[in-house]
Design a protein around this motif. Sequence first.
Motif, mmCIF file in Angstrom:
data_model
loop_
_atom_site.group_PDB
_atom_site.id
_atom_site.type_symbol
_atom_site.label_atom_id
_atom_site.label_comp_id
_atom_site.label_asym_id
_atom_site.label_seq_id
_atom_site.Cartn_x
_atom_site.Cartn_y
_atom_site.Cartn_z
ATOM 1 N N UNK A 1 1.012 -1.262 0.014
ATOM 2 C CA UNK A 1 0.091 0.047 -0.143
ATOM 3 C C UNK A 1 0.830 1.180 -0.058
ATOM 4 N N UNK A 2 1.981 0.999 -0.010
ATOM 5 C CA UNK A 2 2.923 2.291 0.436
ATOM 6 C C UNK A 2 2.889 3.437 -0.901
ATOM 7 N N UNK A 3 3.129 2.849 -2.200
ATOM 8 C CA UNK A 3 3.176 3.929 -3.235
ATOM 9 C C UNK A 3 1.734 4.510 -3.429
ATOM 10 N N UNK A 4 0.498 3.533 -3.398
ATOM 11 C CA UNK A 4 -0.733 4.022 -3.626
ATOM 12 C C UNK A 4 -0.989 5.369 -2.475
ATOM 13 N N UNK A 5 -0.663 5.015 -1.391
ATOM 14 C CA UNK A 5 -0.818 5.532 -0.234
ATOM 15 C C UNK A 5 -0.259 6.989 -0.375
ATOM 16 N N UNK A 6 1.175 7.046 -0.608
ATOM 17 C CA UNK A 6 1.998 8.132 -1.225
ATOM 18 C C UNK A 6 1.043 8.828 -2.459
ATOM 19 N N UNK A 7 1.138 8.293 -3.378
ATOM 20 C CA UNK A 7 0.135 8.896 -4.467
ATOM 21 C C UNK A 7 -0.792 9.654 -4.068
ATOM 22 N N UNK A 8 -1.799 9.215 -3.411
ATOM 23 C CA UNK A 8 -3.061 9.864 -2.912
ATOM 24 C C UNK A 8 -2.654 11.334 -2.079
ATOM 25 N N UNK A 9 -1.446 11.058 -1.512
ATOM 26 C CA UNK A 9 -1.186 12.559 -0.671
ATOM 27 C C UNK A 9 -0.023 13.427 -1.459
ATOM 28 N N UNK A 10 0.018 13.274 -2.741
ATOM 29 C CA UNK A 10 1.116 14.072 -3.519
ATOM 30 C C UNK A 10 1.368 15.342 -3.071
ATOM 31 N N UNK A 11 0.228 16.116 -3.075
ATOM 32 C CA UNK A 11 0.223 17.457 -2.968
ATOM 33 C C UNK A 11 0.670 17.803 -1.244
ATOM 34 N N UNK A 12 0.003 17.303 -0.531
ATOM 35 C CA UNK A 12 0.547 17.215 0.881
ATOM 36 C C UNK A 12 2.007 17.108 1.143
ATOM 37 N N UNK A 13 2.476 16.041 0.664
ATOM 38 C CA UNK A 13 3.987 15.753 0.395
ATOM 39 C C UNK A 13 4.894 16.421 -0.440
ATOM 40 N N UNK A 14 4.385 17.327 -1.083
ATOM 41 C CA UNK A 14 5.306 17.661 -1.991
ATOM 42 C C UNK A 14 6.307 18.904 -1.271
ATOM 43 N N UNK A 15 7.604 18.677 -1.752
ATOM 44 C CA UNK A 15 8.729 19.397 -1.246
ATOM 45 C C UNK A 15 9.185 18.818 0.091
#
Lengths: 218, 218
Positions: free
Chosen positions: A77-91
Amino acid sequence: MHIGVLGATGPAGSGLAARLAASGHEVIIGSRSHERAVEVRDELVGRWPDHALVIEAGDNQAAAGAEVVVIATPWDGASTTAASLVEQLDGKVVICMANALTRMGKEFQPLVPPRGSVAGNVQAALPGSRVAAAMHHIPAKELGDLSHPVESDVLVCSDHASATDVTSELIDSMPDMRALDAGSLALAAPIEAFTAVLLQLNVRYKTRAAVKFTGITR
Amino acid sequence: MHIGVLGATGPAGSGLAARLAASGHEVIIGSRSHERAVEVRDELVGRWPDHALVIEAGDNQAAAGAEVVVIATPWDGASTTAASLVEQLDGKVVICMANALTRMGKEFQPLVPPRGSVAGNVQAALPGSRVAAAMHHIPAKELGDLSHPVESDVLVCSDHASATDVTSELIDSMPDMRALDAGSLALAAPIEAFTAVLLQLNVRYKTRAAVKFTGITR
């Protein structure tokens, strides 16, 4: 530091959340279910009353709002979870601690994800983030047992020097842990896979083994 | 034990040959070139006069006649060398210490051989032998420096319990080394690949690191 832990209701994530909070960090734990996050937070705080842990319970969305974010979900689930939060995690610095493993009979064996490592897939899902892979080899139960420190070297690798630095600082803030720079994110593949060996040793010798490297003065 | 080392003119093979001989074993070193084997034998014996090393110089054919045989050739020659000696090696314990690695700029990175590990390919080339993978993580120069013991845990894996036993006995006969049973030959993949991490740490910290596992009482 203000640290969010995604998937913090599993053993690795909750162990790390407890250990980080005990080391003076503000931790927000995330989960797909906010109620489950609240349950785990209450368990951790209740289990270690002397530590006065500062842990906030959120969902993954909320946890992704922290300064540094750890991905502790199951590996698939790691990369799909990451992808769903791409804006919050930017930078941001994002620390991936997942390993792709399977159990074949009594034995743990590593799986090879499409980009060679879970962290490689997470970095691909988060092109604007600085992903580091770290904390794969520390037994989850040891991480969560605040009655004693965890004596372990902790390998860190990343394609971003600043992510290695921030992750190493975090690791070094936990008593008796020592961060070691293991190079670029290409090295996440052997580091993640090696977790299967550790689990294998744990089964074989009925223990919770951790790794130390001799001959390194940092 | 009477031990043959194939490809013993490289740093890992010659280091292991010296260390085994210093630990009381009879060693025969093999190489594609008999003259080169003689040169290396003379170098080793001359370098450590106080150890009175018993090392015989042969070619790979002769070394494959020993009781236990170690493959210390470069990784890309391991399974073809093994295949060329399939009859001599039949029924024997064969220890593969090769790692598939490449250097990308300043960094060591693991390669994935067709069967996942060099040892897996060697076992496939030697269906009548009992292949163990071991001794990947000990720095070659440390192995060959007989002025002090090498303090290291040494992971052993095999599909044959008797090969794990014989290999472990050999490792335990060398001072300060401790053999650990890391499961089936499926685990050779992460063990071999992890060598890249060790080399990376050596470059980064200008050292020769070895691995120890905390929490294991054997």
